[in-house]
Design a protein around this motif. Structure first.
Motif, short mmCIF file in Angstrom:
data_model
loop_
_atom_site.label_atom_id
_atom_site.label_comp_id
_atom_site.label_asym_id
_atom_site.label_seq_id
_atom_site.Cartn_x
_atom_site.Cartn_y
_atom_site.Cartn_z
N TYR A 111 0.83 -1.20 0.00
CA TYR A 111 0.00 0.00 0.00
C TYR A 111 0.86 1.26 0.00
O TYR A 111 0.50 2.27 -0.60
CB TYR A 111 -0.94 -0.01 1.21
N PHE A 112 2.00 1.18 0.67
CA PHE A 112 2.91 2.32 0.66
C PHE A 112 3.47 2.57 -0.74
O PHE A 112 3.50 3.71 -1.22
CB PHE A 112 4.05 2.09 1.65
N GLU A 113 3.87 1.52 -1.39
CA GLU A 113 4.53 1.66 -2.69
C GLU A 113 3.57 2.11 -3.79
O GLU A 113 4.01 2.62 -4.82
CB GLU A 113 5.20 0.34 -3.07
N ARG A 114 2.27 1.95 -3.59
CA ARG A 114 1.33 2.38 -4.62
C ARG A 114 0.92 3.85 -4.46
O ARG A 114 0.21 4.39 -5.31
CB ARG A 114 0.09 1.48 -4.62
N LEU A 115 1.35 4.49 -3.39
CA LEU A 115 1.01 5.90 -3.20
C LEU A 115 1.67 6.75 -4.27
O LEU A 115 2.81 6.52 -4.67
CB LEU A 115 1.46 6.38 -1.81
N ASP A 116 0.95 7.76 -4.72
CA ASP A 116 1.45 8.68 -5.75
C ASP A 116 1.35 10.10 -5.18
O ASP A 116 0.25 10.64 -5.03
CB ASP A 116 0.61 8.54 -7.02
N LEU A 117 2.49 10.69 -4.86
CA LEU A 117 2.48 12.00 -4.21
C LEU A 117 1.91 13.09 -5.10
O LEU A 117 1.36 14.08 -4.60
CB LEU A 117 3.90 12.36 -3.76
N THR A 118 2.00 12.92 -6.41
CA THR A 118 1.40 13.90 -7.32
C THR A 118 -0.12 13.82 -7.27
O THR A 118 -0.81 14.86 -7.25
CB THR A 118 1.89 13.68 -8.77
N GLU A 119 -0.66 12.62 -7.24
CA GLU A 119 -2.12 12.47 -7.15
C GLU A 119 -2.64 13.01 -5.83
O GLU A 119 -3.72 13.62 -5.77
CB GLU A 119 -2.50 10.99 -7.32
N ILE A 120 -1.89 12.80 -4.77
CA ILE A 120 -2.29 13.33 -3.46
C ILE A 120 -2.29 14.86 -3.49
O ILE A 120 -3.20 15.50 -2.96
CB ILE A 120 -1.35 12.78 -2.36
N LEU A 121 -1.29 15.44 -4.12
CA LEU A 121 -1.24 16.90 -4.25
C LEU A 121 -2.44 17.42 -5.04
O LEU A 121 -3.03 18.44 -4.69
CB LEU A 121 0.06 17.32 -4.91
N LYS A 122 -2.82 16.71 -6.09
CA LYS A 122 -3.98 17.14 -6.89
C LYS A 122 -5.24 17.17 -6.03
O LYS A 122 -6.06 18.10 -6.14
CB LYS A 122 -4.17 16.20 -8.08
N VAL A 123 -5.40 16.16 -5.18
CA VAL A 123 -6.56 16.13 -4.29
C VAL A 123 -6.50 17.31 -3.33
O VAL A 123 -7.50 18.01 -3.11
CB VAL A 123 -6.63 14.80 -3.50
N GLN A 124 -5.33 17.55 -2.75
CA GLN A 124 -5.19 18.67 -1.81
C GLN A 124 -5.49 20.00 -2.50
O GLN A 124 -6.15 20.88 -1.91
CB GLN A 124 -3.77 18.68 -1.22
N ASN A 125 -5.02 20.17 -3.71
CA ASN A 125 -5.32 21.40 -4.45
C ASN A 125 -6.83 21.56 -4.67
O ASN A 125 -7.37 22.67 -4.55
CB ASN A 125 -4.61 21.40 -5.80
N PHE A 126 -7.49 20.46 -4.98
CA PHE A 126 -8.92 20.51 -5.28
C PHE A 126 -9.74 20.85 -4.04
O PHE A 126 -10.60 21.74 -4.07
CB PHE A 126 -9.38 19.17 -5.86
N VAL A 127 -9.48 20.16 -2.93
CA VAL A 127 -10.32 20.36 -1.74
C VAL A 127 -10.03 21.69 -1.05
O VAL A 127 -10.83 22.14 -0.22
CB VAL A 127 -10.16 19.19 -0.73
#
Length: 342
Positions: A297-313
């Motif tokens: 689960y750790f290795e499948r994390l994508d920091l760019t996708e997480i940033l996109k979510v943070q930008n959106f919310v």
């Protein structure tokens, strides 16, 4: 493009580029003490001294506005050393791994969704141009656990309206269960230096280390008494001793038959687990991680996708929010995942 040529150095050093004092002298200092397997010394940490948006501008000055689109090979050690240490230029080829640690800082007047996304997209490989870890909303998020374990961390967020940064810092200090534990070595040093006028740095360091190595209640008083001999004035020794006994007792590590470092190592593992779970919740809407799939689960994390979510919310300045998340703590898991499992 830059055309600078520098002295060829033997590649092998690591480089951590951090935003400020807290990252270097509190967080990473403590990480290195608790995880001695991490073969990095404090001299390999550079304090950049300002935020990621200024770093972006410094890259633009060196490589031009289209640096990301043109897939420029960014030499961050050169960009930073040219600005901060112009007499000692360093280059990417000098380092085996490059890690960047910066805050999200949506409240900053120079905040730009596009710029921070460019940075996160480009700096994804520590062995190449560098790997960027963004902390949300800022570095203090690693302390933002209210109990251990903290099930409420899954939904912990802050309103975008909570600004400037000192407001979030104050909130963390009010809610954290970790603050006094993380700060404990510095509290001992401050007590000796500022209240009992021990000016000798090496004496303070030796005394602190002996206290932090205590691992049983039965030996505590004797170890503290011996550690203070020749360090504080004789007439103040009983006062200092009983204050330190009280402090060590309240920290709790001696009651687990662990040294402070062993105790904090276990706490860091919990902090890492909470933040990997939280990132999984942000990206995949699932907080609970099966124990046998922790690494997967750790290795499948994508920091760019997480940033996109943070930008959106966080878009709406009135009702937007930021998920509380610390990603720089992943540095330990990236270095060697077994360190978070043993």
């Amino acid at each position: 493009m830059n055309n600078y040529q520098g002295e060829v150095r033997k590649r092998g050093q690591n480089l951590l580029i951090v935003e400020g004092y807290h990252e270097k002298n509190k967080l990473f200092w403590l990480i290195f003490e608790c995880f001695p397997e991490i073969n990095i010394n404090m001299d390999e940490i550079w304090i950049y001294g300002t935020n990621i948006y200024q770093l972006y501008d410094d890259i633009v000055k060196e490589y031009g506005e289209e640096w990301e689109k043109e897939n420029e090979d960014i030499d961050l050690p050169f960009v930073i050393s040219k600005k901060r240490y112009p007499d000692k230029l360093r280059y990417k080829k000098d380092f085996t791994n490059i890690v960047l640690v910066f805050d999200y800082e949506r409240h900053d007047t120079n905040f730009s969704e596009e710029k921070i996304l460019e940075m996160q997209r480009c700096f994804v490989d520590a062995t190449d141009m560098g790997k960027l870890y963004i902390n949300y909303p800022m570095i203090e998020s690693y302390r933002h656990l209210c109990q251990l374990p903290d099930d409420d961390f899954a939904e912990r967020k802050i309103p975008v309206s909570l600004q400037p940064g000192k407001e979030y810092k104050a909130l963390v200090e009010q809610e954290t269960i970790l603050g006094s534990k993380i700060d404990f070595p510095h509290r001992i040093d401050d007590l000796l230096e500022k209240h009992f006028e021990v000016s000798d740095v090496e004496k303070r360091k030796k005394c602190c280390n002996e206290i932090l190595e205590i691992s049983s209640v039965s030996s505590m008083e004797n170890v503290i008494d011996n550690a203070l001999q020749g360090v504080v004035a004789g007439h103040t020794l009983p006062t200092v001793k009983y204050q330190l006994i009280d402090w060590v007792t309240k920290q709790g590590y001696v009651h687990t038959n662990q040294t402070y470092w062993e105790y904090m190592r276990d706490i860091f593992k919990q902090v890492i687990y909470h933040n990997i779970s939280k990132a999984n919740r942000i990206q995949y809407e699932q907080y609970q991680i099966p124990e046998n799939k922790y690494k997967e689960y750790f290795e499948r994390l994508d920091l760019t996708e997480i940033l996109k979510v943070q930008n959106f919310v966080s878009k709406d300045s009135a009702i937007g929010f930021i998920w509380v998340l610390n990603t720089c703590i992943y540095f330990i898991a990236e270095y060697n995942f077994r360190l978070v499992m043993d």
